[in-house]
Design a protein around this motif. Structure first.
Motif, short mmCIF file in Angstrom:
data_model
loop_
_atom_site.label_atom_id
_atom_site.label_comp_id
_atom_site.label_asym_id
_atom_site.label_seq_id
_atom_site.Cartn_x
_atom_site.Cartn_y
_atom_site.Cartn_z
N GLN A 1 43.83 41.42 57.12
CA GLN A 1 42.95 42.10 56.18
C GLN A 1 43.77 42.84 55.11
OE1 GLN A 1 39.38 42.42 56.07
NE2 GLN A 1 39.86 43.35 54.07
N VAL A 2 43.39 42.62 53.87
CA VAL A 2 43.94 43.37 52.75
C VAL A 2 42.80 44.12 52.08
CG1 VAL A 2 45.03 43.21 50.48
CG2 VAL A 2 45.85 41.78 52.37
N THR A 3 42.95 45.43 51.98
CA THR A 3 41.94 46.26 51.35
C THR A 3 42.58 47.06 50.22
OG1 THR A 3 40.73 46.46 53.43
CG2 THR A 3 40.19 48.03 51.70
N VAL A 4 42.06 46.89 49.03
CA VAL A 4 42.58 47.59 47.85
C VAL A 4 41.54 48.61 47.41
CG1 VAL A 4 43.54 47.35 45.55
CG2 VAL A 4 43.83 45.51 47.22
N SER A 5 41.93 49.86 47.42
CA SER A 5 41.01 50.92 47.02
C SER A 5 41.20 51.23 45.53
CB SER A 5 41.27 52.18 47.84
OG SER A 5 42.57 52.66 47.62
N SER A 6 40.10 51.43 44.87
CA SER A 6 40.16 51.70 43.41
C SER A 6 40.18 53.19 43.12
CB SER A 6 38.98 51.04 42.72
OG SER A 6 37.77 51.51 43.28
#
Length: 124
Positions: free
Chosen positions: A119-124
């Motif tokens: 899982q890759v999660t990119v927070s803005s």
């Protein structure tokens, strides 16, 4: 062939991650390798691929200039360096292996073996 993907995590937009995919088979150099991703509610998407000898690579337009696929045949590992990450890069990333083709396969149907995803999660 068993593929073990790792390196995913939570990162802020603009940050970097490096994914790794280790293969159990010592004939790793005989496989073209690819990375795909799937975001919630979306179809699986091709990200990048590399030929057996690493002489050829191909990156999807959506990641070109930001992501780089590479491989270390001595370590039976393929990598995906991801820079300048965006929120739209959030997805489960899968590695895959194709033992039949000499080139750079770009569709999921061309691959024979798949890893479990990271899982890759990119927070803005």
């Amino acid at each position: 062939v068993q593929l073990q993907a790792s390196g995913g995590g939570l990162v802020q937009a603009g940050g970097s991650l490096r994914l790794s995919c280790a293969a159990s088979d010592r004939t790793f150099r005989s496989y073209a390798m690819g990375w795909f991703r799937q975001a919630p509610g979306k179809e699986r998407e091709f990200v990048a691929a590399i030929s057996r000898s690493a002489g050829s690579t191909y990156h999807a337009d959506s990641v070109k200039g930001r992501f780089t696929i590479s491989r270390g045949n001595a370590k039976n590992t393929v990598y995906l360096q991801m820079n300048s990450l965006k929120s739209e890069d959030t997805a489960v990333y899968y590695c895959a292996a194709d033992f039949r083709r000499l080139g750079v396969p770009k569709t999921g149907d061309e691959y024979d073996y798949w890893g479990q995803g990271t899982q890759v999660t990119v927070s803005s």
